[in-house]
Design a protein around this motif. Structure first.
Motif, PDB file in Angstrom:
ATOM      1  N   ASP A 197      -7.165  -5.170   3.678  1.00  0.00           N
ATOM      2  CA  ASP A 197      -5.978  -4.918   4.488  1.00  0.00           C
ATOM      3  C   ASP A 197      -6.236  -5.227   5.960  1.00  0.00           C
ATOM      4  O   ASP A 197      -5.317  -5.221   6.770  1.00  0.00           O
ATOM      5  CB  ASP A 197      -5.506  -3.471   4.322  1.00  0.00           C
ATOM      6  N   GLY A 198      -7.482  -5.545   6.304  1.00  0.00           N
ATOM      7  CA  GLY A 198      -7.852  -5.826   7.686  1.00  0.00           C
ATOM      8  C   GLY A 198      -7.075  -6.956   8.336  1.00  0.00           C
ATOM      9  O   GLY A 198      -6.530  -6.770   9.436  1.00  0.00           O
ATOM     10  N   PRO A 199      -7.000  -8.141   7.708  1.00  0.00           N
ATOM     11  CA  PRO A 199      -6.233  -9.221   8.342  1.00  0.00           C
ATOM     12  C   PRO A 199      -4.765  -8.860   8.568  1.00  0.00           C
ATOM     13  O   PRO A 199      -4.201  -9.185   9.612  1.00  0.00           O
ATOM     14  CB  PRO A 199      -6.377 -10.383   7.350  1.00  0.00           C
ATOM     15  N   PHE A 200      -4.161  -8.174   7.614  1.00  0.00           N
ATOM     16  CA  PHE A 200      -2.771  -7.763   7.776  1.00  0.00           C
ATOM     17  C   PHE A 200      -2.630  -6.792   8.947  1.00  0.00           C
ATOM     18  O   PHE A 200      -1.750  -6.945   9.799  1.00  0.00           O
ATOM     19  CB  PHE A 200      -2.238  -7.126   6.493  1.00  0.00           C
ATOM     20  N   ASN A 201      -3.507  -5.778   9.002  1.00  0.00           N
ATOM     21  CA  ASN A 201      -3.426  -4.790  10.077  1.00  0.00           C
ATOM     22  C   ASN A 201      -3.668  -5.429  11.443  1.00  0.00           C
ATOM     23  O   ASN A 201      -2.995  -5.085  12.417  1.00  0.00           O
ATOM     24  CB  ASN A 201      -4.396  -3.640   9.828  1.00  0.00           C
TER      25      ASN A 201
END
Length: 168
Positions: free
Chosen positions: A118-122
């Motif tokens: 979920d890092g790239p999205f966040n």
């Protein structure tokens, strides 16, 4: 950058993820920059590289100092999710400057080595929000913007929410 899961790597011999010695985010954005053009020059600064459960008030003081000295009007701080709300509240209480837009974000899954982080999205959400939010301190997680006063992590669901929603 302060470490946390977003900046962790898988260590097979230990069968777990551990915070990297140095942030992987500059490399990530360098690769991303091959396809995207950022309006402003990105700069990176490691304040500490720790699991957020190990972050101390001394680390938070160093973060305040780095922000106070920064020439940047827009700052995104990557942070482990366990104590991210605590750091947001600490910044709100201790920062003397009020002319910057500051967003804290992180992830439940490391960026490096995991396809469904979920890092790239966040990070993308934080980048989008920092373009329009007024000066202040915010947390961007799970496609939502929170203030330091309201943000909380529900560890059993792995999500962030507003404490004010619970009172509805």
């Amino acid at each position: 950058m302060t470490g946390g899961t977003i900046d962790s790597v898988w260590i097979g011999a230990q069968d777990t993820v551990v915070v990297a010695e140095h942030s992987t985010l500059p490399e990530y954005f360098q690769e991303l920059g091959r396809n995207l053009k950022f309006n402003e020059k990105l700069t990176f600064s490691e304040v500490c590289m720790k699991d957020s459960r190990a972050i101390t008030d001394e680390d938070r003081k160093a973060l305040v100092n780095a922000i106070e000295k920064s020439e940047s009007a827009k700052i995104i701080i990557t942070h482990g999710t366990y104590t991210l709300p605590d750091t947001a509240r600490y910044l709100k209480k201790h920062l003397k400057r009020h002319d910057q837009t500051i967003i804290l974000t992180g992830s439940m899954v490391p960026i490096k080595g995991f396809d469904f982080s979920d890092g790239p999205f966040n990070l993308g959400y934080a980048f989008a929000q920092i373009q329009k939010l007024p000066a202040g301190i915010y947390v961007c997680m799970n496609a939502r913007v929170f203030t330091p006063e309201e943000v909380a992590k529900n560890t059993s669901e792995g999500k962030f929410h507003s404490v004010f929603e619970d009172k509805l």
